[in-house]
Design a protein around this motif. Sequence first.
Motif, PDB file in Angstrom:
ATOM      1  N   ILE A 255      -6.277  -5.064   1.738  1.00 18.19           N
ATOM      2  CA  ILE A 255      -7.593  -4.486   2.022  1.00 18.19           C
ATOM      3  C   ILE A 255      -7.579  -2.977   1.790  1.00 18.19           C
ATOM      4  O   ILE A 255      -8.525  -2.402   1.216  1.00 18.19           O
ATOM      5  N   ALA A 256      -6.499  -2.311   2.204  1.00 21.08           N
ATOM      6  CA  ALA A 256      -6.399  -0.864   2.007  1.00 21.08           C
ATOM      7  C   ALA A 256      -6.417  -0.509   0.526  1.00 21.08           C
ATOM      8  O   ALA A 256      -7.085   0.454   0.103  1.00 21.08           O
ATOM      9  N   ILE A 257      -5.702  -1.271  -0.291  1.00 19.90           N
ATOM     10  CA  ILE A 257      -5.675  -1.023  -1.734  1.00 19.90           C
ATOM     11  C   ILE A 257      -7.045  -1.281  -2.344  1.00 19.90           C
ATOM     12  O   ILE A 257      -7.530  -0.511  -3.181  1.00 19.90           O
ATOM     13  N   ALA A 258      -7.683  -2.381  -1.929  1.00 15.01           N
ATOM     14  CA  ALA A 258      -9.020  -2.690  -2.454  1.00 15.01           C
ATOM     15  C   ALA A 258     -10.003  -1.567  -2.138  1.00 15.01           C
ATOM     16  O   ALA A 258     -10.847  -1.207  -2.967  1.00 15.01           O
ATOM     17  N   ARG A 259      -9.895  -1.004  -0.957  1.00 12.14           N
ATOM     18  CA  ARG A 259     -10.774   0.109  -0.583  1.00 12.14           C
ATOM     19  C   ARG A 259     -10.450   1.371  -1.378  1.00 12.14           C
ATOM     20  O   ARG A 259     -11.351   2.084  -1.837  1.00 12.14           O
ATOM     21  N   ARG A 260      -9.159   1.648  -1.552  1.00 13.74           N
ATOM     22  CA  ARG A 260      -8.735   2.897  -2.207  1.00 13.74           C
ATOM     23  C   ARG A 260      -9.241   2.967  -3.643  1.00 13.74           C
ATOM     24  O   ARG A 260      -9.615   4.044  -4.130  1.00 13.74           O
TER      25      ARG A 260
ATOM     26  N   SER B 204       0.875  -1.169   0.000  1.00 11.56           N
ATOM     27  CA  SER B 204       0.000   0.000   0.000  1.00 11.56           C
ATOM     28  C   SER B 204       0.915   1.222   0.000  1.00 11.56           C
ATOM     29  O   SER B 204       1.631   1.480   0.964  1.00 11.56           O
ATOM     30  N   LEU B 205       0.911   1.967  -1.098  1.00  9.03           N
ATOM     31  CA  LEU B 205       1.912   3.015  -1.313  1.00  9.03           C
ATOM     32  C   LEU B 205       1.560   4.305  -0.585  1.00  9.03           C
ATOM     33  O   LEU B 205       0.377   4.646  -0.454  1.00  9.03           O
ATOM     34  N   PRO B 206       2.575   5.037  -0.151  1.00 10.11           N
ATOM     35  CA  PRO B 206       2.310   6.370   0.396  1.00 10.11           C
ATOM     36  C   PRO B 206       1.760   7.280  -0.696  1.00 10.11           C
ATOM     37  O   PRO B 206       2.016   7.081  -1.890  1.00 10.11           O
ATOM     38  N   GLU B 207       1.020   8.286  -0.285  1.00 11.76           N
ATOM     39  CA  GLU B 207       0.313   9.135  -1.244  1.00 11.76           C
ATOM     40  C   GLU B 207       1.233   9.753  -2.282  1.00 11.76           C
ATOM     41  O   GLU B 207       0.899   9.830  -3.467  1.00 11.76           O
ATOM     42  N   ASP B 208       2.424  10.187  -1.888  1.00 14.20           N
ATOM     43  CA  ASP B 208       3.314  10.868  -2.827  1.00 14.20           C
ATOM     44  C   ASP B 208       3.933   9.928  -3.855  1.00 14.20           C
ATOM     45  O   ASP B 208       4.540  10.374  -4.831  1.00 14.20           O
TER      46      ASP B 208
ATOM     47  N   TYR C 290     -13.934  -1.409 -16.060  1.00 17.40           N
ATOM     48  CA  TYR C 290     -13.525  -2.795 -15.840  1.00 17.40           C
ATOM     49  C   TYR C 290     -13.437  -3.115 -14.342  1.00 17.40           C
ATOM     50  O   TYR C 290     -13.024  -2.274 -13.537  1.00 17.40           O
ATOM     51  N   ALA C 291     -13.798  -4.341 -14.000  1.00 14.55           N
ATOM     52  CA  ALA C 291     -13.683  -4.809 -12.615  1.00 14.55           C
ATOM     53  C   ALA C 291     -12.215  -5.058 -12.275  1.00 14.55           C
ATOM     54  O   ALA C 291     -11.418  -5.460 -13.135  1.00 14.55           O
ATOM     55  N   THR C 292     -11.865  -4.818 -11.004  1.00 15.10           N
ATOM     56  CA  THR C 292     -10.486  -4.987 -10.556  1.00 15.10           C
ATOM     57  C   THR C 292     -10.422  -5.817  -9.283  1.00 15.10           C
ATOM     58  O   THR C 292     -11.388  -5.892  -8.519  1.00 15.10           O
ATOM     59  N   ALA C 293      -9.237  -6.405  -9.066  1.00 14.77           N
ATOM     60  CA  ALA C 293      -8.986  -7.175  -7.849  1.00 14.77           C
ATOM     61  C   ALA C 293      -7.592  -6.858  -7.343  1.00 14.77           C
ATOM     62  O   ALA C 293      -6.633  -6.821  -8.122  1.00 14.77           O
TER      63      ALA C 293
ATOM     64  N   GLU D 225      -0.020  -1.744  -6.742  1.00 15.78           N
ATOM     65  CA  GLU D 225      -1.015  -0.680  -6.631  1.00 15.78           C
ATOM     66  C   GLU D 225      -0.994   0.240  -7.843  1.00 15.78           C
ATOM     67  O   GLU D 225      -2.040   0.696  -8.307  1.00 15.78           O
ATOM     68  N   GLY D 226       0.196   0.511  -8.387  1.00 17.02           N
ATOM     69  CA  GLY D 226       0.290   1.383  -9.547  1.00 17.02           C
ATOM     70  C   GLY D 226      -0.505   0.877 -10.736  1.00 17.02           C
ATOM     71  O   GLY D 226      -1.084   1.673 -11.495  1.00 17.02           O
ATOM     72  N   ALA D 227      -0.559  -0.441 -10.910  1.00 13.55           N
ATOM     73  CA  ALA D 227      -1.323  -1.020 -12.016  1.00 13.55           C
ATOM     74  C   ALA D 227      -2.811  -0.769 -11.841  1.00 13.55           C
ATOM     75  O   ALA D 227      -3.520  -0.420 -12.799  1.00 13.55           O
ATOM     76  N   LEU D 228      -3.312  -0.946 -10.623  1.00 12.42           N
ATOM     77  CA  LEU D 228      -4.739  -0.726 -10.365  1.00 12.42           C
ATOM     78  C   LEU D 228      -5.092   0.753 -10.488  1.00 12.42           C
ATOM     79  O   LEU D 228      -6.153   1.108 -11.002  1.00 12.42           O
ATOM     80  N   ALA D 229      -4.182   1.624 -10.044  1.00 13.18           N
ATOM     81  CA  ALA D 229      -4.408   3.067 -10.179  1.00 13.18           C
ATOM     82  C   ALA D 229      -4.480   3.456 -11.649  1.00 13.18           C
ATOM     83  O   ALA D 229      -5.355   4.241 -12.061  1.00 13.18           O
TER      84      ALA D 229
END
Length: 282
Positions: A189-194, A124-128, A175-178, A162-166
């Motif tokens: 879980i944090a990434i799924a929520r974001r 789960s990446l920091p915002e910056d 498209y649906a994502t996982a 995370e970069g790929a999902l972003a």
Amino acid sequence: MDEPAVIAHRGFAGVAPENTVAAAKFAAECEATALEIDVQPAACGTPVVVHDARLDGRRDGRALTDAAGLVWETPLEDVRAADVLDSGETVPTLAALFAAVPETMAINVELKNPGTKDLRVGESLPEDERSRRRDLWEPFVERVVDDCDDFGGEILFSSFCEGALAALRDVSPEYATAALVWDSLEDGIAIARRYDCEAIHPPRNAIAGTATVDERYGGYPASEPSVDVLEVAHEEGRTVNVWTVETWVQFDELRRVGVDGIIADYPGLGKSADRGENRSHR
């Protein structure tokens, strides 16, 4: 109890040459619910279906292909000519694989690598850092989406990164994502929520209340999970598809607790579980 969807891991890689057209066709013949594949770019940026960063990765002592080098540094014609596991099947482009699969089969496209050694897997990446990682992935994701748009069947994108999902949410949010989990359920879980992911994909030993928690697998330790990802995901309306199952005992444990999908290396594991269950009641 609802039966979990059976998702053919790389086209049932336990019995077919992984990520090939032949494996995809085999999964369809076995009536898998869905097919899971891995994509990354050849040197020209064309999406190709292969798991390892290197064409000379190893499988049980055997070379993955008869070629060598990083996939994203290899010319497309050389990637396409690479023989997978001495099977006579070669590495396909994503477009070629889609053309060979019936649109009745759902496909889980795992965004494996955009063409770099600098990956942030399972974090789960920091915002910056998020926008930089999104920009790194976006050109490749655009190429993948172009191929996917020509396929009429159901598609689910997944990634450990995370970069790929972003990037996918920016390029094609319909498209649906996982979110794929590596060594931290909390990060997954944090990434799924974001990114409001429709699904989360934890490893098989990260599901509370099963015997699989006693093994170390993937990046996850052998211990009772700190969070019940199945309960949390279902409360939030997300599907839970678990990777990667190799035996009917593992399948039966995960089915018993109510996972939604099982990413499996072999066909027929659910039927074997049925037979085991029937024997136990005699």
